[in-house]
Design a protein around this motif. Structure first.
Motif, PDB file in Angstrom:
ATOM      1  N   UNK A  42      43.393  39.287  39.544  1.00  0.00           N
ATOM      2  CA  UNK A  42      42.749  38.214  40.307  1.00  0.00           C
ATOM      3  C   UNK A  42      43.261  36.841  39.868  1.00  0.00           C
ATOM      4  N   UNK A  43      43.395  36.638  38.593  1.00  0.00           N
ATOM      5  CA  UNK A  43      43.827  35.323  38.107  1.00  0.00           C
ATOM      6  C   UNK A  43      45.291  35.065  38.397  1.00  0.00           C
ATOM      7  N   UNK A  45      46.746  36.259  41.083  1.00  0.00           N
ATOM      8  CA  UNK A  45      46.743  35.953  42.510  1.00  0.00           C
ATOM      9  C   UNK A  45      46.270  34.513  42.764  1.00  0.00           C
ATOM     10  N   UNK A  46      45.268  34.112  41.994  1.00  0.00           N
ATOM     11  CA  UNK A  46      44.750  32.742  42.122  1.00  0.00           C
ATOM     12  C   UNK A  46      45.843  31.727  41.816  1.00  0.00           C
ATOM     13  N   UNK A  48      49.094  32.180  42.065  1.00  0.00           N
ATOM     14  CA  UNK A  48      50.105  32.177  43.133  1.00  0.00           C
ATOM     15  C   UNK A  48      49.574  31.429  44.356  1.00  0.00           C
ATOM     16  N   UNK A  49      48.286  31.699  44.627  1.00  0.00           N
ATOM     17  CA  UNK A  49      47.668  31.041  45.785  1.00  0.00           C
ATOM     18  C   UNK A  49      47.741  29.510  45.655  1.00  0.00           C
TER      19      UNK A  49
ATOM     20  N   UNK B  21      56.731  28.825  47.525  1.00  0.00           N
ATOM     21  CA  UNK B  21      56.393  30.247  47.439  1.00  0.00           C
ATOM     22  C   UNK B  21      56.254  30.735  48.870  1.00  0.00           C
ATOM     23  N   UNK B 139      38.891  33.378  36.926  1.00  0.00           N
ATOM     24  CA  UNK B 139      37.998  34.347  37.588  1.00  0.00           C
ATOM     25  C   UNK B 139      37.674  35.457  36.581  1.00  0.00           C
ATOM     26  N   UNK B 171      42.601  35.566  48.489  1.00  0.00           N
ATOM     27  CA  UNK B 171      43.591  35.351  47.426  1.00  0.00           C
ATOM     28  C   UNK B 171      44.935  36.002  47.755  1.00  0.00           C
ATOM     29  N   UNK B 173      48.323  36.742  49.676  1.00  0.00           N
ATOM     30  CA  UNK B 173      49.234  35.773  50.300  1.00  0.00           C
ATOM     31  C   UNK B 173      49.400  36.070  51.787  1.00  0.00           C
TER      32      UNK B 173
END
Lengths: 654, 173
Positions: A42-43, A45-46, A48-49, B21, B139, B171, B173
């Motif tokens: 999750x982190x 992904x966060x 990258x987001x 990205x 998170x 979250x 992509x």
């Protein structure tokens, strides 16, 4: 497949608690691993987001302090819990020094017992079975009187008196050549009313008569059945008589347990007593079963816990005590081992040698129970010696490969110790020095044998054994390089002899060919070939001599080689048809000539002289030119008259 | 949002310069070669030497149009740029906008705010809260399929089980 399932179910049932803890720990670990993985994902992904969103305030992803510290602790925790369980299971309060552990309390003994038995499935859940096992062992122990190995006998003399054991006392006969004078009957007036007394044997020296016996007192509660726990106190009784003071009682000792071996050497009486400990019974109180010794009417001296030791990984089901009673100093000392009741103990030169099975368990059984937790069995051999001050001291404990061959896998003679061990494929005979510092591996023997006896004579080990399949007694002579099969038929007896002309030691074996015929063999050791050879065989039809051997061969103590190089064998004869009164004592003489050749037997018929019950309990006592034949009914004296053996005198006990 | 298209030999170099990205669902094609132009997308064609300028333009595009929320505090009324708000939360039946060092009462319904900021990287995480993805610091999964969001200002906001899947999907992509 079904069997595997049953075994698996058994395993789960017997290790339920431990498996539950491990399962919970595993689930805990898996849950936290899943969370950890999810957290990482999750982190990531966060991060990258945020990069996709071109977040200019973005702080690159990093592991939080929480993640690094607390989470790692949480993940390691299950491993710590499981490791702690295994450590707790393996933790033993007993400190072993040279395989010997000191006991400090009753708790220690129970801990040792539990630690040993908890490795097996049935320790707690099958309490009833455990009680049944204890009951069965105790019943068999009650019925069985041990064969004592060293020195002790039923008949003994000091040149002045012949002492012979009767049913509840000692017959005493004064002897002077062919003159027999009945001196009296020694009764045990101090025997308690409710006590069952059993005599084991006597020792005699110039000044003293030592009588050894066991007393059994039933102290079970009123109404207790035989299947219930019957408390029974077995004690060993030693009575010491002063021969020079009209054979009067000089001293008595009583000690807990049943005597299993005894020796009287250098004024010191060495005794081994065993007490079985039925842990399976709830009513069993260990504190009341501690070994004790009492002299005369003195208060019993109870063994202190710190004088009890335990040999590592030996089944702890009994107390075995080693007593030394110094008759000169009038002192005594004893040590006790928490041991396997089936241990073999022998006494030689004021030292005790103890052999017992020594279990090596699978490592996993430190924490789990298995139906067969034993990885291998070897033999533990321990020596206790009586020092110059009459104190019993532990000298050495060692272990040798292979399980102890039961029974009679241990023997001592001529300053050597023979130890026979077995594994799945064969038996191995070890020869050790008295100090137990050096073991010589002798030979490997067949696997399926039941050892009847083990002898050591003139550097040769003789092994008498039964084969499991053939049910035939075989006799092996074992030298340094060879194993000789001397005889394969039933009923082998060994006695020492010698070739009269050369003095070369001989070994005589007696073989029962069939119901009415015997064969005698004379063996000797050929040092050039390093093997035992049979130099002569003599077949004898006992029917020719109106003898018969019904159900029993004489034991080695009953065999005698007299001064005329005759092997004297006690037998009893009977007339046909056989009745109780038709039995009568008789003697068979086998002649050995100058060259050691065996010659046909002669018999000495004592019919009409000593007629009656138990005619078979013989001993031969030879003094000067006279041979005294001792039976429970009386004594006959025979000597050579005009070149022929004849009975010249007899006495019948009142 | 963006997709960089360039010859293989210059692609990595350009990506590092422009900090792009690639998204699966993109609106803009950024390229140095006209051959990569896609008809149904907005195409930005540039020379490599203008990369710095293009980078600033991409930042402006990503930032988008400023949206302001009117917040009330005891000191008075204030227009707050949405980028500065960490999260909105319903407290005692009133909606508050939480910024780095304070909070403002907002006279709007939470669903109205959600609708207004749906393209500004705000996401509904429970019946009572909307958070700014850019202001999430960390998170942490919790029991019962919940997540705890550690915000930049040190506050913690819980992602409800009902919004858990939507949050995870956002979250992606």
């Amino acid at each position: 497949m079904m069997q595997t399932m049953i075994r698996l179910a058994e395993f789960v049932f017997n290790n339920a608690l431990l498996l539950s803890v491990i399962l919970v720990a595993a689930l805990f670990f898996m849950f936290h691993m899943k969370q950890l993985f999810q957290e990482l994902l999750l982190n990531k992904k966060l991060d990258i987001k945020k990069r996709v969103m071109r977040n200019l305030e973005r702080i690159p992803f990093h592991y939080s302090r929480w993640f690094l510290q607390k989470r790692i602790v949480v993940i390691i925790l299950p491993f710590v819990v499981v490791a702690a369980i295994f450590l707790a299971a393996t933790w033993n309060p007993i400190h072993f020094e040279h395989h010997l552990a000191s006991i400090e309390s009753e708790e220690d003994i129970r801990k040792v017992h539990e630690d040993f038995h908890e490795r097996f499935y049935d320790f707690h859940i099958l309490e009833a079975e455990s009680q049944a096992t204890d009951a069965s062992i105790m019943r068999s122990l009650r019925m069985k009187n041990p064969k004592l190995h060293t020195g002790i006998d039923t008949v003994a003399h000091n040149g002045e008196y012949i002492f012979s054991m009767a049913s509840r006392g000692i017959e005493i006969t004064a002897v002077d050549g062919n003159d027999l004078d009945y001196h009296g009957y020694l009764d045990y007036e101090d025997t308690k009313k409710d006590e069952l007394y059993h005599q084991h044997g006597i020792f005699v020296d110039k000044d003293r008569l030592v009588v050894l016996g066991s007393a059994t007192e039933d102290i079970s509660p009123v109404g207790a059945t035989s299947e219930a726990y019957c408390e029974e106190e077995v004690s060993t009784v030693v009575r010491i008589y002063d021969i020079n003071d009209d054979i009067s009682l000089e001293d008595t000792y009583r000690m807990s347990g049943k005597v299993t071996d005894a020796a009287y050497e250098n004024g010191v009486l060495s005794l081994v007593t065993k007490q079985y400990l039925p842990f399976g019974y709830e009513a069993f109180r260990l504190g009341d079963s501690l070994p004790w010794i009492a002299r005369g009417d003195d208060t019993p001296l109870i063994q202190s816990y710190d004088s009890i030791h335990y040999i590592e990984r030996v089944e702890p089901n009994s107390f075995i005590s080693f007593h030394a009673i110094d008759l000169e100093r009038e002192s005594h000392d004893f040590r006790t081992l928490l041991m396997d009741y089936q241990s073999e103990v022998r006494i030689m030169d004021n030292a005790f040698y103890i052999a017992a099975n020594h279990y090596r368990f699978h490592k996993i059984t430190d924490g789990m129970r298995l139906s067969d937790p034993v990885e291998s069995i070897d033999t533990s051999l321990t020596k206790f010696r009586v020092d110059t001050f009459g104190m019993v001291r532990h000298q050495v404990t060692l272990s040798l490969p292979g399980a102890l061959a039961f029974p009679n896998g241990l023997q001592v003679a001529d300053g050597r110790i023979l130890l026979l061990t077995r594994n799945e494929d064969n038996h191995t005979l070890f020869k050790l020095e008295k100090s137990l510092t050096h073991a010589t591996l002798e030979h490997e023997l067949p696997s399926h044998i039941y050892v009847e006896d083990l002898f050591y004579h003139d550097g040769i080990a003789y092994l008498s054994c039964d084969t499991e399949n053939a049910h035939e007694t075989r006799l092996y002579a074992i030298t340094t390089h060879n194993i000789e099969l001397l005889s394969i038929h039933e009923g082998i007896l060994l006695t020492e002899a010698m070739i009269p002309r050369t003095g070369t030691p001989l070994f005589i074996t007696l073989e029962k060919l069939d119901k009415e015929s015997l064969a005698f063999h004379a063996h000797h050791y050929d040092s050039r070939e390093n093997r035992v050879v049979t130099m002569d065989t003599l077949a004898v039809s006992v029917g020719d001599y109106k003898f018969n051997i019904i159900d029993r061969f004489p034991v080695e103590k009953e065999i005698h080689m007299d001064s005329d190089f005759r092997i004297v064998i006690p037998l009893y004869a009977f007339t046909t048809p056989s009745t109780q009164d038709s039995r009568y004592p008789s003697v068979l003489f086998i002649h050995l000539d100058e060259e050691g050749q065996l010659h046909p037997p002669e018999s000495l018929n004592m019919r009409g002289v000593l007629h009656g019950r138990n005619p078979y309990s013989y001993r031969f006592v030879e003094m000067d030119d006279y041979v005294y034949h001792v039976t429970p009914r009386g004594i006959t004296v025979s000597t050579e008259v005009e070149g022929e053996k004849k009975i010249v005198s007899e006495i019948v006990f009142p | 949002m963006f997709k960089l298209k360039a010859p293989k030999e210059s692609r990595t170099r350009l990506r590092n310069k422009l900090k792009i990205i690639d998204s699966k669902e993109y609106e803009f094609v950024v390229t140095t070669d006209k051959e990569y132009v896609e008809d149904d997308k907005i195409n930005i064609v540039f020379h490599e030497e203008d990369a710095q300028r293009v980078n600033r333009i991409l930042n402006l595009i990503a930032q988008g149009e400023d949206v302001y929320i009117v917040g009330h505090s005891p000191r008075g009324m204030k227009r707050i740029e949405s980028r500065r708000i960490h999260y909105f939360v319903v407290e005692e039946e009133e909606v508050s906008a939480v910024v780095r060092d304070g909070r403002f009462r907002v006279r709007m319904k939470l669903y109205e705010i959600e609708e207004m900021l749906k393209n500004k990287h705000f996401i509904r995480v429970s019946k009572y809260a909307i958070v700014n993805i850019n202001k999430i610091d960390y998170i942490k999964p919790a029991f019962n399929s919940k997540l705890v969001l550690h915000m930049r200002n040190g506050d913690q906001v819980e992602v409800n089980r009902r919004y858990y899947k939507t949050f995870k999907k956002t979250l992606k992509l």
